[in-house]
Design an enzyme around this catalytic site. Structure first.
Site, PDB file in Angstrom:
ATOM      1  N   ASP A  13      16.700  -5.364   7.763  1.00  0.00           N
ATOM      2  CA  ASP A  13      15.936  -5.836   6.625  1.00  0.00           C
ATOM      3  C   ASP A  13      15.670  -4.619   5.742  1.00  0.00           C
ATOM      4  OD1 ASP A  13      14.202  -7.683   5.136  1.00  0.00           O
ATOM      5  OD2 ASP A  13      12.577  -6.448   5.932  1.00  0.00           O
ATOM      6  N   ASP A  15      13.089  -4.418   2.652  1.00  0.00           N
ATOM      7  CA  ASP A  15      11.704  -4.236   2.220  1.00  0.00           C
ATOM      8  C   ASP A  15      10.746  -4.355   3.394  1.00  0.00           C
ATOM      9  OD1 ASP A  15      13.089  -4.274  -0.151  1.00  0.00           O
ATOM     10  OD2 ASP A  15      12.236  -6.141  -0.880  1.00  0.00           O
ATOM     11  N   CYS A 106      21.392 -19.262   3.822  1.00  0.00           N
ATOM     12  CA  CYS A 106      21.442 -17.800   3.825  1.00  0.00           C
ATOM     13  C   CYS A 106      20.073 -17.142   3.945  1.00  0.00           C
ATOM     14  CB  CYS A 106      22.183 -17.277   2.602  1.00  0.00           C
ATOM     15  SG  CYS A 106      21.520 -17.738   0.994  1.00  0.00           S
ATOM     16  N   ASP A 133      10.899  -6.007   9.970  1.00  0.00           N
ATOM     17  CA  ASP A 133       9.448  -5.966  10.177  1.00  0.00           C
ATOM     18  C   ASP A 133       8.820  -7.345  10.355  1.00  0.00           C
ATOM     19  OD1 ASP A 133      10.037  -6.453   7.411  1.00  0.00           O
ATOM     20  OD2 ASP A 133       7.957  -5.990   6.914  1.00  0.00           O
TER      21      ASP A 133
END
Length: 186
Positions: A13, A15, A106, A133
Site C-alpha cells: 500500500d 498512503d 479492483c 497499514d
C-alpha cells in the site's frame, strides 16, 4: 497460454505505509516518507524482491483530483527513494469508491489489480507478501495464497486483531517488516 509465474513480489500500500497519509494526496510537494520506509524498502530491494504498489485512490471517484495525480505523486515518491536504491516494478491504483462509482473488482480488498500485476510481470501470488497499514491491504493474501504483514498499526486495533487471527505479522513499520519478508525467497 502465458508463461508460468517465476517469482513472488511484495505488494505494498502507498498512503500510510510508505508515505504519510495526508488524505486524498494529489500534490507531489506533500509527499513525505514514513519514518524508516526508505530503509525498509532498500532491504527488500537489495534482497531481490520486486516491489509493486497497489493503492485505493477514492479521491478520484470523489472528484477531488484526476487520475494523473497518482502518477505525479508516484514520480515524486520514486525520486525520494532512488538514492536508497529502491525502484518499483509497477504501480496500480483503483480510482473507484462504491458510494460514488458503484462496486468494482479492483478496490482493495478486491484482487483484480494484484492479478493484473501477476499476469503482466509473471509474479507468483502465492509466494508474494501483501503489506499495508489497514486490513484491506493485507486481506488479499487470504484469497491469493500469499502472506500478509500489517505495518504501523496499533497492535490492539481491529485491523491488527484480524491480521493476528489469520497468522499475519503485525509490525510497527517497514524496517520491522523487511527481515520478516526477507526470510523467504523472492
Amino acid at each position: 497460454m502465458s508463461a508460468p509465474a517465476s517469482r513472488g513480489a511484495v505488494f505494498l500500500d502507498r498512503d500510510g505505509t510508505i508515505i504519510e497519509d495526508t488524505g486524498y494526496l494529489h500534490d507531489p510537494a506533500l509527499v513525505a516518507l514514513r519514518p524508516g520506509a526508505a530503509d525498509g524498502l532498500a532491504v527488500l530491494a537489495a534482497a531481490g524482491w520486486p516491489l509493486v504498489i497497489v493503492s485505493n485512490q477514492s479521491g478520484i471517484a470523489r472528484g477531488r483530483y484526476g487520475p494523473d495525480a497518482f502518477g505525479i505523486t508516484m514520480r515524486r515518491l520514486e525520486a525520494l527513494l532512488a538514492p536508497h536504491g529502491v525502484r518499483f516494478l509497477a504501480a496500480y491504483f483503483c480510482p473507484h469508491h462504491p458510494d460514488f462509482t458503484g462496486p468494482c473488482e479492483c478496490r482493495k480488498p478486491g484482487v483484480k489489480l494484484f492479478r493484473d500485476a501477476a499476469e503482466a510481470h509473471r509474479l507468483d501470488l502465492a509466494s508474494s507478501w501483501f503489506a499495508g497499514d489497514r486490513w484491506r491491504d493485507v486481506e488479499p493474501a487470504l484469497t491469493l495464497g500469499g502472506r500478509g504483514v500489517l505495518v504501523d498499526a496499533d497492535p490492539l486495533s481491529p485491523d491488527a486483531l484480524k491480521a493476528a487471527r489469520h497468522n499475519m505479522k503485525v509490525v510497527p513499520d517497514l524496517p520491522a517488516a523487511a527481515p520478516i519478508i526477507g526470510r523467504s525467497l523472492p
